[in-house]
Design an enzyme around this catalytic site. Sequence first.
Site, short mmCIF file in Angstrom:
data_model
loop_
_atom_site.label_atom_id
_atom_site.label_comp_id
_atom_site.label_asym_id
_atom_site.label_seq_id
_atom_site.Cartn_x
_atom_site.Cartn_y
_atom_site.Cartn_z
N GLY A 131 -2.08 3.04 -5.76
CA GLY A 131 -2.41 4.26 -4.79
C GLY A 131 -3.64 3.97 -4.17
O GLY A 131 -3.78 3.70 -2.91
N SER A 132 -4.66 4.22 -5.04
CA SER A 132 -6.03 4.03 -4.55
C SER A 132 -6.24 2.77 -4.46
O SER A 132 -7.26 2.41 -3.33
CB SER A 132 -7.06 4.73 -5.65
OG SER A 132 -6.89 6.20 -5.62
N TRP A 156 5.71 7.12 -2.92
CA TRP A 156 5.22 8.32 -2.17
C TRP A 156 5.37 7.96 -0.62
O TRP A 156 4.31 8.27 0.04
CB TRP A 156 3.54 8.37 -2.74
CG TRP A 156 3.53 8.34 -4.08
CD1 TRP A 156 2.83 7.50 -4.80
CD2 TRP A 156 4.04 9.63 -4.96
NE1 TRP A 156 2.70 7.84 -6.04
CE2 TRP A 156 3.60 8.96 -6.30
CE3 TRP A 156 4.42 10.62 -4.90
CZ2 TRP A 156 3.88 9.93 -7.33
CZ3 TRP A 156 4.83 11.28 -5.78
CH2 TRP A 156 4.45 10.97 -7.10
N THR A 158 6.08 8.97 2.58
CA THR A 158 6.43 10.30 3.53
C THR A 158 7.77 9.71 4.60
O THR A 158 7.57 8.94 5.43
CB THR A 158 5.36 10.81 4.09
OG1 THR A 158 4.21 11.09 3.34
CG2 THR A 158 5.57 12.07 4.95
N GLY A 340 -1.69 40.25 -7.09
CA GLY A 340 -0.45 39.95 -7.72
C GLY A 340 0.38 39.72 -6.81
O GLY A 340 1.11 38.72 -6.88
N GLU A 363 -3.20 10.34 1.57
CA GLU A 363 -4.19 9.54 2.52
C GLU A 363 -5.41 9.28 2.13
O GLU A 363 -6.48 8.97 2.58
CB GLU A 363 -4.05 10.12 3.97
CG GLU A 363 -2.94 10.00 4.64
CD GLU A 363 -3.34 9.67 6.11
OE1 GLU A 363 -2.33 9.97 6.87
OE2 GLU A 363 -4.06 9.11 6.72
N GLN A 367 -11.76 11.54 -4.37
CA GLN A 367 -12.48 10.84 -5.06
C GLN A 367 -12.75 9.41 -4.30
O GLN A 367 -13.54 9.25 -4.08
CB GLN A 367 -11.84 10.50 -6.29
CG GLN A 367 -12.11 11.83 -7.39
CD GLN A 367 -11.16 12.79 -7.01
OE1 GLN A 367 -9.91 12.79 -6.48
NE2 GLN A 367 -11.41 13.80 -7.36
N1 COS Z 1 -12.27 -1.21 8.17
C1 COS Z 1 -12.09 -2.47 8.36
N2 COS Z 1 -12.52 -3.25 7.44
C2 COS Z 1 -12.60 -2.50 6.23
C3 COS Z 1 -12.50 -1.16 6.01
C4 COS Z 1 -12.54 -0.45 7.04
N3 COS Z 1 -12.38 0.82 6.81
N4 COS Z 1 -12.78 -0.76 4.64
C5 COS Z 1 -13.06 -2.33 4.13
N5 COS Z 1 -12.84 -3.27 4.98
C6 COS Z 1 -13.11 -4.61 4.85
C7 COS Z 1 -14.40 -5.19 3.99
O1 COS Z 1 -15.23 -5.21 4.78
C8 COS Z 1 -13.89 -6.23 3.41
O2 COS Z 1 -13.97 -7.25 4.41
P1 COS Z 1 -14.56 -8.77 3.94
O3 COS Z 1 -13.36 -9.28 3.04
O4 COS Z 1 -14.46 -9.31 5.23
O5 COS Z 1 -15.52 -8.63 3.20
C9 COS Z 1 -12.61 -6.05 2.83
O6 COS Z 1 -11.91 -5.05 3.56
C10 COS Z 1 -12.28 -5.51 1.20
O7 COS Z 1 -13.05 -4.33 1.42
P2 COS Z 1 -13.30 -3.51 0.02
O8 COS Z 1 -14.08 -4.84 -0.92
O9 COS Z 1 -14.24 -2.32 0.29
O10 COS Z 1 -12.12 -3.23 -0.84
P3 COS Z 1 -11.88 -2.48 -2.30
O11 COS Z 1 -10.70 -3.06 -2.70
O12 COS Z 1 -13.04 -2.45 -2.91
O13 COS Z 1 -11.51 -0.85 -1.73
C11 COS Z 1 -10.93 1.36 -0.76
C12 COS Z 1 -11.55 -0.27 -0.64
C13 COS Z 1 -10.93 1.86 -2.33
C14 COS Z 1 -11.74 2.16 0.14
C15 COS Z 1 -9.42 1.22 -0.36
O14 COS Z 1 -8.50 0.67 -1.31
C16 COS Z 1 -8.77 2.70 -0.05
O15 COS Z 1 -9.15 3.10 1.00
N6 COS Z 1 -8.02 3.03 -1.04
C17 COS Z 1 -7.24 4.33 -0.83
C18 COS Z 1 -5.94 4.13 -0.14
C19 COS Z 1 -5.29 5.43 0.54
O16 COS Z 1 -5.70 5.94 1.32
N7 COS Z 1 -3.93 5.45 -0.04
C20 COS Z 1 -3.04 6.45 0.57
C21 COS Z 1 -1.96 5.95 0.98
S1 COS Z 1 -1.41 6.19 2.72
S2 COS Z 1 -0.63 7.90 2.63
#
Ligand code: COS
Length: 380
Positions: A131-132, A156, A158, A340, A363, A367
């Site tokens: 998810g995250s 999940w 929608t 209440g 989304e 956290q």
């Molecule tokens: N726009 C463009 N590129 C992005 C970016 C963004 N907003 N965020 C990250 N990137 C790029 C990074 O620059 C990196 O690129 P390079 O490989 O060229 O270095 C690559 O993507 C990987 O980024 P990062 O190392 O930051 O990824 P992580 O796996 O550490 O995690 C998070 C990123 C946790 C921020 C991401 O997994 C996330 O947003 N999770 C939540 C997901 C979510 O919202 N789920 C809900 C489902 S939809 S209802």
Amino acid sequence: MDFSLSDEQLALQDTARRFAREVIQPAAAEFDQSSEFPHAIMKQAWELGLSCVSIPTEYDGVGLSVFESCLIVEELAWGCSGMTTSIMANDLGLTPILVGGTEEQKKEWLGLLTDETFRQIAFCLSEPAAGSDVAGLQLLAEKDGDSYVLNGTKCWITNGGVSELFTVFATLDRASRHKGICAFVMTSDLPGISIGKKEDKMGQRASDTRVIHFDNVRVPTAQRLGEEGKGFKIAMQTLDTTRPSIGALACGIGRRGLEESLAYANERKAFGFPISGFQAVQFMLADMAKDLEAARLLTLQSAWMIDQGLRASKYSSFAKCFSTDMAMKVSTDAVQVFGGNGYTKEYPVEKLMRDAKLMQIYEGTNQIQRLVIARELLKE
Ligand code: COS
């Protein structure tokens, strides 16, 4: 700096406000209780141009800016955030096409959302164990001739059970994390796709949330969005673009909570006086109003930045996180003001509180928003 809205924007806001008052709000309690999907209302929203709003005019869409879409989302969410989530989920679903699609793909797939038939599109990213951690997703895409074969499960999702189209994220190689992810667009009736159970949720019960199984689903290469391995960035850019509207949705819940609390506090008497005369209640109302205003400003600022073509990850996360925390606080305090009565289904505020909780989770949990903000700060 100009905080005023144009005549067109005011008219748009008014259309959404009337639709929320006349159509959404009167039906909200019934669909919350039954957890049925409000098909007719969704179709009506689409016919009025309140759904799929981000499709540009060159593809026959209404071509609203992110800023304008936030204006309408707040109005709709005032009526029911569950229905508004269902309406907005279409823009979430189609944004990967806008971000990663070729001209030909945009014409073909966006065209299916703007022709005379009402269709919906779902964004299939989350998985039971991812998810995250998007880079950890497991849905496998194996190349086979001029197509990919997909196997795995999404959850999940929608509008998962009511959408004719899906945008789907899958990996070519689970070990390569974000570098292996690809994005695809497809119809939801492909052989091998099966729609799983509908979640029985605490709030936002009018939205359809599903598990989706992919069992040897063959998708032509022509339906891949962007290059191989670029799916992760398409997902991140999509979420950067859509998170301000989550802020706007939360503002709709917050505004409803404040309005209901003001009306109730003026009407309800205790110790011989309306409770609005007591400072303990006044302070809650004042906090609701100030936090709502701050949330709206952050939301509209992040939307404006995206419309200017600026990278807005940090600001989108500010808006999503602050506004949804605000909606949770305001709706909880609204229940407190109602006492209440607020805890019963006779009054509208317990629904706001149940609905608001989801906003802190979907989304990207709040956290994750804080993690994005911290990373951006530390990079600067
Ligand atoms: N726009 C463009 N590129 C992005 C970016 C963004 N907003 N965020 C990250 N990137 C790029 C990074 O620059 C990196 O690129 P390079 O490989 O060229 O270095 C690559 O993507 C990987 O980024 P990062 O190392 O930051 O990824 P992580 O796996 O550490 O995690 C998070 C990123 C946790 C921020 C991401 O997994 C996330 O947003 N999770 C939540 C997901 C979510 O919202 N789920 C809900 C489902 S939809 S209802």
